[in-house]
Motif scaffolding. Structure first.
Motif, PDB file in Angstrom:
ATOM      1  N   MET C  91       0.851  -1.410   0.036  1.00  0.00           N
ATOM      2  CA  MET C  91      -0.100  -0.011  -0.057  1.00  0.00           C
ATOM      3  C   MET C  91       0.826   1.314  -0.023  1.00  0.00           C
ATOM      4  N   HIS C  92       0.300   2.441  -0.347  1.00  0.00           N
ATOM      5  CA  HIS C  92       0.576   3.760  -0.208  1.00  0.00           C
ATOM      6  C   HIS C  92       1.877   4.117  -1.221  1.00  0.00           C
ATOM      7  N   LEU C  93       2.077   3.267  -2.176  1.00  0.00           N
ATOM      8  CA  LEU C  93       3.164   3.635  -3.179  1.00  0.00           C
ATOM      9  C   LEU C  93       3.042   4.814  -3.669  1.00  0.00           C
ATOM     10  N   GLY C  94       4.177   5.629  -3.682  1.00  0.00           N
ATOM     11  CA  GLY C  94       4.132   6.997  -4.076  1.00  0.00           C
ATOM     12  C   GLY C  94       3.337   8.030  -3.401  1.00  0.00           C
ATOM     13  N   ALA C  95       2.807   7.619  -2.383  1.00  0.00           N
ATOM     14  CA  ALA C  95       1.729   8.362  -1.512  1.00  0.00           C
ATOM     15  C   ALA C  95       2.467   9.914  -1.291  1.00  0.00           C
ATOM     16  N   ASP C  96       1.824  10.946  -1.354  1.00  0.00           N
ATOM     17  CA  ASP C  96       2.116  12.370  -1.248  1.00  0.00           C
ATOM     18  C   ASP C  96       3.399  12.594  -2.375  1.00  0.00           C
ATOM     19  N   MET C  97       3.680  11.957  -3.156  1.00  0.00           N
ATOM     20  CA  MET C  97       4.642  12.168  -4.252  1.00  0.00           C
ATOM     21  C   MET C  97       4.722  13.514  -4.814  1.00  0.00           C
ATOM     22  N   ARG C  98       5.986  14.063  -4.838  1.00  0.00           N
ATOM     23  CA  ARG C  98       5.955  15.528  -5.395  1.00  0.00           C
ATOM     24  C   ARG C  98       6.576  15.534  -6.763  1.00  0.00           C
ATOM     25  N   GLY C  99       7.365  14.294  -7.157  1.00  0.00           N
ATOM     26  CA  GLY C  99       7.925  14.326  -8.442  1.00  0.00           C
ATOM     27  C   GLY C  99       8.854  13.184  -8.704  1.00  0.00           C
ATOM     28  N   GLY C 100       9.256  13.043  -9.938  1.00  0.00           N
ATOM     29  CA  GLY C 100       9.967  11.959 -10.227  1.00  0.00           C
ATOM     30  C   GLY C 100       9.256  10.600 -10.717  1.00  0.00           C
ATOM     31  N   ARG C 101       9.653   9.430 -11.093  1.00  0.00           N
ATOM     32  CA  ARG C 101       8.815   8.593 -11.580  1.00  0.00           C
ATOM     33  C   ARG C 101       8.859   7.164 -10.674  1.00  0.00           C
ATOM     34  N   ILE C 102       7.822   6.564 -10.846  1.00  0.00           N
ATOM     35  CA  ILE C 102       7.649   5.345 -10.194  1.00  0.00           C
ATOM     36  C   ILE C 102       7.134   4.273 -11.314  1.00  0.00           C
ATOM     37  N   GLU C 103       7.907   3.106 -11.398  1.00  0.00           N
ATOM     38  CA  GLU C 103       7.233   1.931 -12.157  1.00  0.00           C
ATOM     39  C   GLU C 103       7.361   0.604 -11.508  1.00  0.00           C
ATOM     40  N   VAL C 104       6.120  -0.037 -11.738  1.00  0.00           N
ATOM     41  CA  VAL C 104       6.036  -1.444 -10.916  1.00  0.00           C
ATOM     42  C   VAL C 104       5.589  -2.211 -12.067  1.00  0.00           C
ATOM     43  N   THR C 105       6.360  -3.620 -12.132  1.00  0.00           N
ATOM     44  CA  THR C 105       6.139  -4.537 -12.992  1.00  0.00           C
ATOM     45  C   THR C 105       4.760  -5.343 -12.799  1.00  0.00           C
ATOM     46  N   GLY C 106       4.782  -5.591 -11.643  1.00  0.00           N
ATOM     47  CA  GLY C 106       3.595  -6.205 -11.089  1.00  0.00           C
ATOM     48  C   GLY C 106       2.179  -5.587 -10.790  1.00  0.00           C
ATOM     49  N   ASP C 107       1.730  -6.198  -9.469  1.00  0.00           N
ATOM     50  CA  ASP C 107       0.661  -5.461  -8.752  1.00  0.00           C
ATOM     51  C   ASP C 107       0.932  -4.455  -7.570  1.00  0.00           C
ATOM     52  N   ALA C 108       0.100  -3.734  -7.404  1.00  0.00           N
ATOM     53  CA  ALA C 108       0.316  -2.797  -6.239  1.00  0.00           C
ATOM     54  C   ALA C 108      -1.086  -2.641  -5.434  1.00  0.00           C
ATOM     55  N   GLY C 109      -0.693  -2.421  -4.033  1.00  0.00           N
ATOM     56  CA  GLY C 109      -1.838  -2.171  -3.007  1.00  0.00           C
ATOM     57  C   GLY C 109      -2.849  -1.032  -3.137  1.00  0.00           C
ATOM     58  N   ASP C 110      -3.399  -0.723  -2.329  1.00  0.00           N
ATOM     59  CA  ASP C 110      -4.266   0.369  -2.140  1.00  0.00           C
ATOM     60  C   ASP C 110      -3.383   1.683  -2.057  1.00  0.00           C
ATOM     61  N   TRP C 111      -4.333   2.915  -2.274  1.00  0.00           N
ATOM     62  CA  TRP C 111      -3.308   4.183  -1.941  1.00  0.00           C
ATOM     63  C   TRP C 111      -2.347   4.562  -2.811  1.00  0.00           C
ATOM     64  N   ILE C 112      -2.291   4.092  -3.875  1.00  0.00           N
ATOM     65  CA  ILE C 112      -1.061   4.389  -4.668  1.00  0.00           C
ATOM     66  C   ILE C 112      -1.298   5.984  -5.185  1.00  0.00           C
ATOM     67  N   GLY C 113      -0.354   6.965  -4.948  1.00  0.00           N
ATOM     68  CA  GLY C 113      -0.307   7.904  -5.277  1.00  0.00           C
ATOM     69  C   GLY C 113      -1.081   9.014  -4.386  1.00  0.00           C
ATOM     70  N   ALA C 114      -1.589   8.607  -3.274  1.00  0.00           N
ATOM     71  CA  ALA C 114      -2.829   9.131  -2.611  1.00  0.00           C
ATOM     72  C   ALA C 114      -1.932  10.550  -2.200  1.00  0.00           C
ATOM     73  N   GLU C 115      -2.904  11.881  -2.419  1.00  0.00           N
ATOM     74  CA  GLU C 115      -2.609  12.948  -2.105  1.00  0.00           C
ATOM     75  C   GLU C 115      -1.209  13.244  -2.839  1.00  0.00           C
ATOM     76  N   MET C 116      -0.995  12.662  -3.765  1.00  0.00           N
ATOM     77  CA  MET C 116       0.339  13.251  -4.823  1.00  0.00           C
ATOM     78  C   MET C 116       0.310  14.755  -5.291  1.00  0.00           C
ATOM     79  N   SER C 117       1.323  15.583  -5.249  1.00  0.00           N
ATOM     80  CA  SER C 117       1.263  16.971  -5.789  1.00  0.00           C
ATOM     81  C   SER C 117       1.879  16.760  -7.276  1.00  0.00           C
ATOM     82  N   ASN C 118       2.723  15.732  -7.693  1.00  0.00           N
ATOM     83  CA  ASN C 118       3.300  15.858  -8.650  1.00  0.00           C
ATOM     84  C   ASN C 118       4.083  14.391  -9.048  1.00  0.00           C
ATOM     85  N   GLY C 119       4.521  14.248 -10.363  1.00  0.00           N
ATOM     86  CA  GLY C 119       5.296  13.061 -10.479  1.00  0.00           C
ATOM     87  C   GLY C 119       4.570  11.796 -11.462  1.00  0.00           C
TER      88      GLY C 119
END
Lengths: 565, 315, 271
Positions: C91-119
C-alpha cells in the motif's frame, strides 16, 4: 521534599513581584522549611504558580465528537510516543486525553475547568477526565436550557428551581453551573434562536433569556457555590451583539458572574459587512462594575475546530463556510455543534475577532478580573497560549502582526492605539492567580504556605513565546512532572466538586418528570462518587455568596531588573 | 447531526428507519424511545408522528410504519443521492430512477414530508451500512440529514449492533483520536480503515497474533479471516464458548459485564449507562485480565528503543 | 549514476513500512547508510538490510526486486529520480509524491499516489483502491501528476482528486471519481457501479459503456478537440484514445446533480 532556590518569584496572590526567595515543598504543599530532599537550583529563573484555565473544553461528548471529525488533523500533528511510563497520544486541534495532560503540563498549566458538561453524559465527561493525567480539574454543568428548570421558572416556583439546580450540580458531580445562550439552545431544538434578553422563548409563554439569567445568578449566589454563574451570553458571534452583552451585564448588577469568552460578545456594526470592534464599550462598562470576572476567548489565526453548546451559532458557521458540520442535541438539557474552522488575517471578520480578544485583555485594566483563554478549541488551541502572552507583553510584536490585516480591518479596531504591555506580574495574574480566585480554588494560583505546590520555572529569555512554551521545570503537587522538555512523571489529577444543600424531597418531584422526558432511569442519572478519581469536595455556604472578585491593588514594584522584553 | 434518544422521544414528529428492523433487533426501541411515547410536544404520541420504513423487504417493523418504501437490494446509495438532488430541486434521470424500486413521486413525497416536519430523525441499521457501498451509504444518509437542516431540524443516528460497540468507539476516540481501524506499531495511534481495521488485517494475514475481546469474529467474519485466526496464536476473553474460542489457542473465561462485572455501557446515542452487577462471579472481569496481561508485558524489555524521541511531528 | 538495487532476501511476516526507500533519501546516502536505514517490521525497528541485499550508493535511481506486496510506503513523498520495482508492492506506493517516476512491473496495493502533488506512477499489473485519493477526513486527493495502471483497480479511484490524470486499463470497481473536484480519469475497460458519484468537477472518460447514477443528465454526443490533446499526451505510454468522427463519438453526461456538480462523464460510442 523539594527546595527551589534562587528563583525570582512572581506570586500575585501574595503580592510578590520578582523577589528572590526559596520555595519549600513537602506533602504536595508549600511549607515554610524542609530539611533534606532534592534541591532545584533556579538561580536567575522565573517562577510562576501553575497555570489555571478557567474556560476550556477538554473532555466529554462534544470534544470527543470533534476528535472523530478531524482525522486529517490527527495525521499532521505532534504524536506522543508510548514509553513504559507514559501513554501515547495525539496533539492538534482536539488533542486526545493523555496528550491534553502532557500539553497543558508541558507549558506549565496544572488546573483546568471543563466548561460545559451536560448532566446526562456527565459520567462520560468524568471518565474522560480520569484519563487526563497530571491536571486537576473542575467542571461546570449546563443548566440554563434544562426544561424542568425552565418549566419551574415559568411557573414562578423559585425555591423548587433552586433545589433542582443544587440536585443537578451534585448529580453531575460538578463544581459550578454554566449557562449557555439561555433560552436560545432550548429554542434551537425547534431550529429557532433567542437572541435578545427580552425575546420570547419558543415553547414558553412568560420567561425570557433575561429571566433565566437573573434567576440562575441569584440561585447560584444563594447556594453559595464557590464559582459564580459561568455565563455564555446570548447572541454569540453576531455583529452588534455588544448591546446584548451590555444589557446582560446591567441585569447582573449586584450579582456575581463570570462572563465566558467575552471576545465573542463584543462586536459592533449591523451585519457582517459593517462589523467592528466594540471592545472599548464593553471594557468601559466592565471596568466600573467589579461584580464580574471574564475570560478573553481570544482568537489566533490558523486552523481549529469550533465546538460549543450554542447550536444556532454553529449552524450559521456551517452555512458560512460550507465545511463539515456535526451537531449533537442532548435531550431536555442542551445541545452542541462542531465545525472545523480556519481563522485568516485576510478575512475581515476574523481580523476583528483577533483584535477584539487582545483589546479586551489590554483595555480591561484589572488583571484580577480578566483571564487568558481561547475558549479552547474555539478561538485557538490551548497550547498556543504562549503566542498570546507574547502579543500582550510586546507592543512591537503586535504592530508586526497587525501589518497582516487589511486597511479596512485596521479601521474597525482599536488595537493599534493601545500601547499597554503586560508585566510578568500581570501575566501571572491572568494565567493563574486570577482564574484560581474566580474559581474559588483557594489552594491554587498561589505560592504561599499551605497552597498546592504547582509551580512553573522558566528560564528567562527574550523570545517570550519560546520562554512560555518551554518551561525548564513544572511541578504538580510537589512532583517534578516536566524537566528540560521531558515528561518525567504523569501522576493522576484530582477533581474538585461541590455539594450544595437541597431538600431531599426534590427527588420525588424530579422522578416523575424524568420518566416523562428522559430515556434513562432516574436512578442511573446521578454520577456515582466512585466514578471520580481523587474527588475533593469543596464547601458551599448556603445562603451566603462568597465575596465578589478581588480587584487589583497597585502592582508592587518589581524587585529585580529583569530582561527587557 | 445527531441527538440523544430522549430528543427523539420528546420531539420527533417524523421518524425514518432505514435498513434496520427495530421491531425484531431492538425490540424496546419503538415503545421506549421513538414511536409510542407521548410528550409535552407530541401529546398524542403515535398519532403525532409519521414513521417511514425503508428496506429491501417487508419485515415485522413494517406493521408499525405509516409508509413502507421497498427499494431494490443495493440501491440505497442511489436512492439517497436522488433524495439529495430532489431536495435541491435538481434534475434526476427518471429512466434510471426505476432501477431503485421506487418512483420519483414516492421520493418527492418523502422529501416534502421531511421538509414539513418540525423535528425529523433517521435511524439507519446494518442493512444500510453493511451492504454494497458500506461507509458511503452511511455518509449519504448523514449528508442528507445535514442538508435537510436548511429547512428544518433533522438528525440521524446509527442503530448499532449487539454489545458495547458504542463504548469501544467512544473510548478509542478519547484515548487515540480515532474510533477504530487504528495501529499502534509506531508507538502512537495511526488510523486507516481498510488498512488497519481488524477484518482487513486478518483477511490479508497481516498479523502474527490476536487478542479477541467482547466479540465473536469466528461467527461473523469472512472465511479467510477466520482461517488466519486459526493459524496464528489467538487469545479469546469471553464468558462463554464461542466460534472464536473454539479455534483459539487460549480461552480465558471472564465474568459477564452488567451481570457479574461492573462498568459503563454506552447506548447507541453515546449516553453512558452504569452497569450495576447483580451477581458475583468466580471469573475475573475482562478489565482485570487485560490489566494483568499488561503488567506481565511491562516486565519484558520494552520494544521501543530507549533512546528514541518522546514526540514526533508527523507529516 | 548507476542504480541502487534492493533485492528481497527475507520475506516480511507482517507488513514492512519502508518510507525510507526514496531517491531523495538514497541520493545522499552511502551503501552502509542505506543498509542501516530504519524500517518498521510490525512494531519492530529493523535495518533495511535485515530484509534486502543492497548494492550501490549515492544515486537517485532505485531498482527493487522481489515480491514486495507486504512492503508499504515505498517512494513516499519522493520528489526526484526513479524507483523501479520488478515485482509487486504493497500500500501507499508514491503517496504524497511530489515528482520523479515510479514503475512497477507487477501489482500494487491500495492508496497508490494518494494526495500526490506531482510525478508519474506506472503500475503494469493490477492496483488496489483509493488510487490518487484523499486520506480519510482530508478534503483533497491528488493535486497533479499522472498515474497509469495497466490492469484492474479497486474502489474509490481518484476520490476527491483535484487535478492530474489517472488511467486504468482494466475494469474498475465502485465509486470511481467519488467526490472528484477536478482532473481526468480514463477508464479503458469501464467500471462497476456509481462512477462519478457526488463529483463536483472534472472529467471521466470511459471507452466502454458504464452504468450511470440517476443524478447524471445526458447532454448529447460530440467529438471534442480536448480529447485529441489527451490522446497525444497518453500515446507515449502506449494508450490510444479514439476521437475520429468516423470511428464514433462521445456521449456526454453531466452531474452529480445531488451536489449539484459540474462534472462530466464521457462514454465512447463506436460508430
Amino acid at each position: 521534599m523539594i527546595r527551589i532556590t534562587g528563583g525570582k518569584i512572581f506570586d500575585p496572590a501574595n503580592g510578590i513581584n520578582g523577589q528572590v526567595r526559596d520555595l519549600c515543598i513537602d506533602g504536595g504543599k508549600f511549607v515554610s522549611s524542609v530539611i533534606g530532599g532534592r534541591t532545584i537550583d533556579a538561580a536567575g529563573m522565573i517562577i510562576f504558580p501553575g497555570g489555571v484555565d478557567v474556560h476550556t473544553h477538554v473532555a466529554g461528548g462534544s470534544i470527543n465528537f470533534a476528535r472523530a471529525m478531524t482525522p486529517e488533523d490527527h495525521r499532521r500533528t505532534t504524536a506522543f510516543i508510548r514509553t513504559q511510563s507514559r501513554r501515547s497520544g495525539l496533539g492538534g486541534m482536539a488533542p486526545t486525553t493523555f496528550a491534553t495532560g502532557y500539553l497543558y503540563a508541558g507549558m506549565g498549566w496544572t488546573t483546568v475547568n471543563e466548561a460545559a458538561v451536560p448532566v446526562l453524559s456527565a459520567r462520560h465527561t468524568h471518565e474522560e477526565m480520569r484519563d487526563i493525567p497530571i491536571l486537576d480539574k473542575t467542571s461546570c454543568v449546563l443548566m440554563a436550557n434544562n426544561e424542568i428548570f425552565l418549566d419551574l421558572l415559568e411557573a414562578g416556583e423559585f425555591e423548587r428551581a433552586k433545589d433542582v439546580i443544587a440536585w443537578h450540580v451534585w448529580a453531575a458531580k460538578a463544581y459550578g453551573v454554566k449557562a449557555v445562550n439561555p433560552g436560545g439552545v432550548a429554542a434551537w431544538k425547534w431550529g429557532k434562536d433567542a437572541k435578545q434578553l427580552t425575546d420570547p422563548i419558543e415553547g414558553y409563554n412568560s420567561i425570557t433569556p433575561g429571566t433565566i439569567i437573573g434567576r440562575l445568578a441569584q440561585i447560584i449566589d444563594e447556594l453559595g457555590l464557590p464559582h459564580p454563574m459561568h455565563l455564555h451570553c446570548n447572541n454569540l458571534g453576531a455583529p452588534g451583539n455588544v448591546w446584548t452583552t451590555l444589557e446582560t451585564m446591567k441585569l447582573l448588577e449586584g450579582r456575581r458572574a463570570h462572563i465566558a469568552h467575552l471576545q465573542y460578545h463584543a462586536y459592533g456594526g449591523d451585519d457582517w459587512d459593517t462589523m467592528r470592534s466594540a471592545s472599548a464599550e464593553v471594557a468601559e462598562y466592565f471596568n466600573t462594575h467589579t461584580n464580574m470576572t471574564t475570560d478573553a476567548g481570544a482568537v489566533l489565526f490558523g486552523d481549529t475546530v469550533t465546538i460549543t453548546a450554542d447550536g444556532p451559532w454553529q449552524h450559521l458557521l456551517y452555512k458560512l463556510t460550507g465545511r463539515k458540520w456535526g451537531n449533537l442535541d442532548v435531550e431536555n438539557e442542551t445541545g452542541c455543534g462542531i465545525v472545523p474552522y480556519t481563522y485568516r488575517p485576510s478575512n475581515l471578520v476574523n481580523s476583528i475577532q483577533w483584535a477584539v480578544g487582545l483589546e479586551l485583555l489590554l483595555l480591561i485594566n484589572d488583571p484580577w478580573r480578566i483571564f487568558l483563554s481561547t475558549d479552547h478549541p474555539n478561538g485557538a488551541c490551548f497550547w498556543r497560549y504562549p503566542e498570546i502572552i507574547q502579543l500582550l507583553m510586546s507592543y512591537d510584536f503586535r504592530k508586526d502582526c497587525m501589518t497582516k490585516l487589511s486597511p479596512i480591518a485596521r479601521e474597525r479596531i482599536t488595537l493599534p492605539d493601545i500601547d499597554r504591555e503586560y508585566t510578568l506580574y500581570e501575566i501571572a495574574t491572568i494565567t493563574s492567580a486570577g482564574p484560581a480566585r474566580a474559581l474559588g480554588l483557594t489552594q491554587k494560583g498561589s505560592l504561599g504556605i499551605g497552597a498546592d505546590a504547582d509551580v512553573v520555572i522558566y528560564e528567562e529569555e527574550k523570545d517570550i513565546a519560546k520562554m512560555f512554551s518551554h518551561p525548564r521545570y513544572v511541578l504538580k503537587g510537589g512532583e517534578v512532572v516536566i524537566e528540560d522538555g521531558d515528561i518525567r512523571a504523569t501522576p493522576e489529577g484530582r477533581e474538585f466538586i461541590v455539594k450544595p444543600s437541597f431538600d431531599p424531597e426534590i427527588e420525588s418531584f424530579l422522578k416523575p418528570k424524568f420518566e416523562d422526558v428522559y430515556t434513562m432511569s432516574f436512578e442511573n442519572y446521578p454520577v456515582e462518587m466512585e466514578r471520580l478519581e481523587h474527588a475533593d469536595i469543596r464547601e458551599c455556604i448556603n445562603g451566603q455568596a462568597p465575596s465578589p472578585p478581588r480587584t487589583a491593588e497597585k502592582e508592587p514594584d518589581r524587585a529585580d531588573e529583569g530582561v527587557e522584553f | 447531526m445527531t441527538c440523544t434518544l430522549g430528543e427523539v422521544k420528546n420531539r420527533a414528529d417524523f421518524i425514518v428507519y432505514w435498513g434496520g428492523n427495530p421491531a425484531e433487533c431492538h425490540p424496546r426501541h419503538f415503545t421506549k424511545y421513538t414511536l409510542m411515547q407521548k410528550s409535552k410536544f407530541l401529546p398524542r404520541g403515535r398519532k403525532d408522528r409519521t414513521m417511514i420504513l425503508v428496506d429491501i423487504r417487508e419485515t415485522k417493523s413494517g406493521g408499525a410504519a405509516d409508509i413502507f418504501l421497498q427499494i431494490r437490494p443495493g440501491k440505497d446509495f442511489e436512492v439517497l443521492t436522488i433524495l439529495r438532488a430532489i431536495l435541491k430541486g435538481q434534475h434526476v434521470n427518471s429512466s434510471i430512477v426505476a432501477e431503485t424500486g421506487l418512483t420519483l413521486e414516492q421520493m418527492t413525497d418523502f422529501i416534502d414530508r421531511a421538509k414539513k416536519a418540525r423535528f425529523g430523525c433517521m435511524f439507519f441499521g446494518m442493512g444500510l451500512s453493511m451492504t454494497r457501498g458500506k461507509h458511503m451509504n452511511s455518509a449519504a444518509l448523514l449528508t442528507l440529514a445535514a442538508e435537510l437542516n436548511a429547512f428544518t431540524k433533522f438528525v440521524a443516528m446509527p442503530m448499532r449492533g449487539h454489545g458495547n460497540v458504542t463504548g469501544a468507539d467512544v473510548i478509542m476516540r478519547w484515548q487515540t483520536g480515532f474510533p477504530f481501524g487504528i495501529t499502534f506499531n509506531r508507538g502512537y495511534p495511526r488510523y486507516n480503515p481498510g488498512e488497519f481495521s481488524t477484518v482487513d488485517v486478518l483477511v490479508r494475514g497481516d498479523t502474527d497474533a490476536a487478542l479477541i475481546l467482547g466479540a465473536d469474529p469466528g461467527a461473523t467474519m469472512p472465511q479467510p479471516a477466520i482461517d488466519h485466526l486459526a493459524r496464528i496464536p489467538t487469545i479469546v476473553l469471553d464468558p462463554k464458548v464461542t466460534h472464536t474460542s473454539r479455534l483459539a489457542r487460549v480461552h480465558i473465561t471472564t465474568s459477564v459485564a452488567g451481570i457479574s462485572a461492573p462498568g459503563t455501557a454506552y447506548r447507541m446515542d453515546e449516553i453512558p449507562l452504569p452497569l450495576k452487577p447483580a451477581l458475583k462471579s468466580p471469573y475475573p472481569t475482562d478489565e482485570e485480565v487485560v490489566r494483568r496481561i499488561n503488567e506481565a508485558v511491562a516486565r519484558k524489555p520494552h520494544w521501543m528503543p530507549a533512546d528514541g524521541p518522546m514526540t514526533i511531528m508527523q507529516h | 549514476m548507476s542504480p541502487i538495487t534492493l533485492t528481497l532476501k527475507e520475506r516480511p511476516k507482517v507488513p514492512l513500512e519502508a518510507e525510507t526507500v526514496t531517491p531523495d533519501a538514497f541520493v545522499t546516502m552511502s551503501n552502509e547508510q542505506i543498509r542501516s536505514s530504519l524500517v518498521y517490521h510490525g512494531k519492530r525497528h529493523c535495518r533495511l538490510d535485515d530484509f534486502f541485499e543492497v548494492t550501490g550508493e549515492f544515486s537517485d535511481l532505485i531498482e527493487m526486486h522481489g515480491d514486495l506486496h507486504r512492503v508499504k510506503l515505498l517512494g513516499k513523498s519522493m520528489s526526484r529520480g526513479q524507483l523501479k520495482v520488478y515485482g509487486s508492492v504493497g500500500m501507499h506506493l508514491g503517496a504524497d509524491m511530489r515528482g520523479g517516476r515510479i514503475e512497477v512491473t507487477g501489482d500494487a496495493g491500495d492508496w497508490i499516489g494518494a494526495e500526490m502533488s506531482n510525478g508519474f506512477i506506472h503500475v503494469h499489473g493490477n492496483a488496489g483502491g483509493q488510487i490518487g485519493a484523499a486520506y480519510r477526513g482530508s478534503l483533497r486527493g491528488m493535486k497533479n501528476g499522472t498515474i497509469i495502471v495497466g490492469g484492474t483497480a479497486g474502489l474509490e479511484v481518484g476520490m476527491r482528486m483535484r487535478r492530474g490524470t489517472i488511467v486504468v486499463g482494466g475494469k474498475v470497481r465502485d465509486f470511481c471519481g467519488l467526490q472528484m473536484k477536478g482532473g481526468t480519469i480514463v477508464l479503458m475497460s469501464g467500471a462497476e457501479l456509481r462512477t462519478g458519484a457526488w463529483m463536483v468537477r472534472g472529467t471521466i472518460l470511459s471507452l466502454q459503456p458504464l452504468p450511470l447514477m440517476p443524478t447524471f443528465a445526458s447532454s448529447g454526443h460530440y467529438n471534442p478537440s480536448f480529447i485529441d490533446l489527451y490522446a497525444q499526451e497518453l500515446l507515449p505510454h502506449g494508450i490510444s484514445l479514439p476521437n475520429h468522427a468516423s470511428a464514433g463519438s462521445w456521449s456526454r453526461h453531466c452531474g452529480d446533480s445531488s451536489i449539484p456538480g459540474k462534472g462530466e462523464i464521457l462514454i465512447w460510442n463506436p460508430a
